[in-house]
Design a protein around this motif. Sequence first.
Motif, mmCIF file in Angstrom:
data_model
loop_
_atom_site.group_PDB
_atom_site.id
_atom_site.type_symbol
_atom_site.label_atom_id
_atom_site.label_comp_id
_atom_site.label_asym_id
_atom_site.label_seq_id
_atom_site.Cartn_x
_atom_site.Cartn_y
_atom_site.Cartn_z
ATOM 1 N N UNK A 78 -33.323 67.503 47.366
ATOM 2 C CA UNK A 78 -32.363 66.559 46.728
ATOM 3 C C UNK A 78 -31.893 67.178 45.303
ATOM 4 N N UNK A 79 -32.708 67.901 45.014
ATOM 5 C CA UNK A 79 -32.343 68.267 43.273
ATOM 6 C C UNK A 79 -31.806 70.001 43.523
ATOM 7 N N UNK A 80 -31.931 70.525 44.741
ATOM 8 C CA UNK A 80 -31.171 71.805 44.889
ATOM 9 C C UNK A 80 -30.228 71.921 45.839
ATOM 10 N N UNK A 81 -30.246 72.621 46.763
ATOM 11 C CA UNK A 81 -29.044 73.085 47.666
ATOM 12 C C UNK A 81 -28.889 71.751 48.877
ATOM 13 N N UNK A 82 -29.822 70.847 48.918
ATOM 14 C CA UNK A 82 -29.576 69.825 49.778
ATOM 15 C C UNK A 82 -30.175 69.913 51.239
ATOM 16 N N UNK A 83 -30.711 71.062 51.586
ATOM 17 C CA UNK A 83 -30.892 71.667 52.833
ATOM 18 C C UNK A 83 -32.377 70.787 53.378
ATOM 19 N N UNK A 84 -32.653 70.645 54.533
ATOM 20 C CA UNK A 84 -33.812 70.328 55.026
ATOM 21 C C UNK A 84 -35.058 71.128 54.639
ATOM 22 N N UNK A 85 -36.191 70.511 54.363
ATOM 23 C CA UNK A 85 -37.453 71.177 53.698
ATOM 24 C C UNK A 85 -37.929 71.864 55.011
ATOM 25 N N UNK A 86 -38.182 73.027 54.622
ATOM 26 C CA UNK A 86 -39.043 74.055 55.784
ATOM 27 C C UNK A 86 -40.195 73.308 56.412
ATOM 28 N N UNK A 87 -40.366 73.419 57.637
ATOM 29 C CA UNK A 87 -41.759 72.548 58.204
ATOM 30 C C UNK A 87 -43.016 73.342 57.904
ATOM 31 N N UNK A 88 -44.009 72.218 57.660
ATOM 32 C CA UNK A 88 -45.160 72.604 57.385
ATOM 33 C C UNK A 88 -45.989 73.365 58.596
ATOM 34 N N UNK A 89 -46.359 74.234 58.761
ATOM 35 C CA UNK A 89 -47.045 74.934 59.684
ATOM 36 C C UNK A 89 -48.472 74.297 59.875
ATOM 37 N N UNK A 90 -49.037 74.220 61.114
ATOM 38 C CA UNK A 90 -50.442 73.592 61.391
ATOM 39 C C UNK A 90 -51.423 74.447 61.317
ATOM 40 N N UNK A 91 -51.254 75.756 60.899
ATOM 41 C CA UNK A 91 -52.246 76.589 60.402
ATOM 42 C C UNK A 91 -52.692 76.342 58.776
ATOM 43 N N UNK A 92 -51.677 75.702 58.189
ATOM 44 C CA UNK A 92 -51.808 75.414 56.843
ATOM 45 C C UNK A 92 -53.013 74.339 56.554
ATOM 46 N N UNK A 93 -52.700 73.432 57.573
ATOM 47 C CA UNK A 93 -53.718 72.124 57.770
ATOM 48 C C UNK A 93 -55.198 72.866 58.172
ATOM 49 N N UNK A 94 -55.190 73.736 59.159
ATOM 50 C CA UNK A 94 -56.479 74.199 59.325
ATOM 51 C C UNK A 94 -57.361 74.976 58.114
ATOM 52 N N UNK A 95 -56.064 75.731 57.313
ATOM 53 C CA UNK A 95 -56.691 76.496 56.266
ATOM 54 C C UNK A 95 -57.240 75.400 55.157
ATOM 55 N N UNK A 96 -56.475 74.453 54.970
ATOM 56 C CA UNK A 96 -57.055 73.497 54.122
ATOM 57 C C UNK A 96 -58.273 72.788 54.521
ATOM 58 N N UNK A 97 -58.515 72.625 55.557
ATOM 59 C CA UNK A 97 -59.810 71.922 56.122
ATOM 60 C C UNK A 97 -61.009 72.750 56.089
#
Length: 215
Positions: A78-97
């Motif tokens: 909303x404060x930049x180019x207005x583009x949709x946010x890139x998706x959050x990949x599931x492997x980052x959830x696994x990394x965080x866990x």
Amino acid sequence: MDGELFPRPPVEIAPGAVHLPGWLDEAAQRRLLEDCRRWARPPAGLHTVRMPSGGQMSVRSVGLGWHWFPYGYARTVVDGDGSPVKPFPPWLDALARDAVAAAYGREAGPEAYDIALVNFYDDAAKMGLHRDSDEKSDAPVVSLSLGDSCVFRFGNVHGRGRPWTDVELRSGDLFVFGGPSRMAYHGVTRTLPGTAPAALGLKGRLNITLRVSGL
């Protein structure tokens, strides 16, 4: 890191705030760096955040899953180019866990990690003391460092004043804070130019923060 003259053991900086030096090995750091470079490209790429006061942050940022802006989250930049946010990949959830399990010796809660905020620090960049308070979840925050080292200041939950602890975060380090430290003030007082591992091929510092939005 292999070859350390003095080992850097895991340290609990404050209740619920744990520093695990060298948690990411060199191969994992290189893979994560390539991902960050891909995420940084437009659309919805790396951009400078402007504060409501009119000033701008010295770091440049990109978000996955949700876009952070002062002081909230949106599905578009909303404060930049207005583009949709890139998706959050599931492997980052696994990394965080995995990170939470390594820090606390127990599994993360049932909520899925769904936000990544990637901040790039050049030689002059820093981050003032602040709290990660725009989420609706109290799940632990997972912070990963790549590239140049920094001086990370971890404070208390009551305000920006003392007590605080300064920690040197190096490439590959993990820092997790949750529980009684989830709302602690923290920031980066300075970066240390030229301290990135030569094999990584990165000038500057990348910080990848993983959070549960609760949104």
